[in-house]
Scaffold this active site. Sequence first.
Site, PDB file in Angstrom:
ATOM      1  CG  ASP A 167      26.331  29.637 -17.312  1.00  0.00           C
ATOM      2  OD1 ASP A 167      26.342  29.042 -16.208  1.00  0.00           O
ATOM      3  OD2 ASP A 167      25.356  30.301 -17.714  1.00  0.00           O
ATOM      4  CD  GLU A 170      28.800  26.180 -10.229  1.00  0.00           C
ATOM      5  OE1 GLU A 170      28.286  25.895  -9.167  1.00  0.00           O
ATOM      6  OE2 GLU A 170      29.984  25.965 -10.508  1.00  0.00           O
ATOM      7  CD  GLU A 325      25.341  32.667  -4.473  1.00  0.00           C
ATOM      8  OE1 GLU A 325      24.220  32.286  -4.076  1.00  0.00           O
ATOM      9  OE2 GLU A 325      26.191  31.891  -4.959  1.00  0.00           O
TER      10      GLU A 325
HETATM   11  C1  BGC Z   1      27.614  30.339  -8.766  1.00  0.00           C
HETATM   12  C2  BGC Z   1      29.019  30.185  -9.287  1.00  0.00           C
HETATM   13  C3  BGC Z   1      30.015  30.206  -8.165  1.00  0.00           C
HETATM   14  C4  BGC Z   1      29.613  29.231  -7.060  1.00  0.00           C
HETATM   15  C5  BGC Z   1      30.492  29.408  -5.839  1.00  0.00           C
HETATM   16  C6  BGC Z   1      27.345  29.299  -7.705  1.00  0.00           C
HETATM   17  O1  BGC Z   1      26.060  29.468  -7.201  1.00  0.00           O
HETATM   18  O2  BGC Z   1      26.672  30.185  -9.794  1.00  0.00           O
HETATM   19  O3  BGC Z   1      29.316  31.235 -10.156  1.00  0.00           O
HETATM   20  O4  BGC Z   1      31.266  29.867  -8.653  1.00  0.00           O
HETATM   21  O5  BGC Z   1      28.290  29.472  -6.679  1.00  0.00           O
HETATM   22  O6  BGC Z   1      30.488  30.730  -5.393  1.00  0.00           O
END
Ligand code: BGC
Length: 374
Positions: A167, A170, A325
């Site tokens: 998803d 990931e 993040e």
């Molecule tokens: C997230 C993804 C994202 C990736 C890079 C992962 O930890 O779950 O949604 O695309 O980081 O930012």
Amino acid sequence: MVADPKPLSAPGTRRAALDVILLHQHPGGGYPACPTFEVYGYSWFRDGAFIAEGADRAGAARSARAFHKWCARVLTSRAERIESIVSTLRSGGTPTSREWLPARYTLEGEDEGDTGWWNFQLDGYGTWLHLLVTHLRRHAGDPEPYREAARLACEYLAAAWNTPCFDWWEEDSHQRHGATLASLEAGLRAAVGAGLVAGDTADRARTAADEIAAAVRREGVRDGHLVKWMGGPDAVDASLLAALTPFGLLEHSLAGKTLAAVERDLLHEGGVYRYLEDTFYGGGRWPVLSALLGWHYARTGRLREAEQMLHWMDGLFTEDGLLPEQAPEGRRLAPGREQEWLDRWGPNATPLLWSHGMYLILAHELGELDSKPV
Ligand code: BGC
């Protein structure tokens, strides 16, 4: 890896939020998810499409165009592989795990090699198509350079949409996810609606989009709202918000109940969790999701709440003007699980360029962004 991720403009200004994106964009157009986080040194279609949209709204149309062209090259240089996947699927077969297109590529546009990472995700290609069309409409852009890539993406998604995959986060590779299917439906409809694809490809794209919409309503709704995956329990995931904004796929009642379920379960003091069982870095709140919710509020006239989301994000910038993040402070859903990720990958990814992109989108929706061309 870039040693110094700081923006050039005064930290905390909206221009500085854009600088971080521009500073780290590869000359070929790809955006690293996070330039200082080893495993995020790749360019994702999902992250990148939103980053490009944010940059575009902040006046950096050239940056957005470079990213979209990078995506187009990634696809057209794999035309044979894509045609072979499509023909395998059409004849009832299953492509091998090495054949499927990955979610991310090196900044040069290469497959990253066999790292065993969670790479099979379909959503990015749909999100890209949708936001590419948004970009072309905004600038009355020339669609020609994108037609072949859009054709390949539509054929791929029309053949593959019903395949379980990782998803947005990931995770849960054995499911068909509501947010993934929304990305695919939105991308297919956008490509057809904008005339980016024609003939049999457009027919197949339209049919697949209709089938996705029907499957989601049949298998992906509980108590009147979307759920995380098809046939799943009634839990929501905040990524489902994309089906409302920007994709605009849901009828009034389904949209309203999905929004209400996300607000009830996942919104906490301006920050939005991904889903209740989240344990990644202890399961904190994600700026990209606060911006997604704020974007929806702004679109639907709930401006005060949209402002609150932007304000919450303003408080997350580091002294150097970088967005993470996850929010470093505040209640975590699984505090006991944070350390294992710190030990594995080090501090949470900062700057996350997707957070920057989403921040710019929300600021722009609220008319709080200087969009002078840069
Ligand atoms: C997230 C993804 C994202 C990736 C890079 C992962 O930890 O779950 O949604 O695309 O980081 O930012």
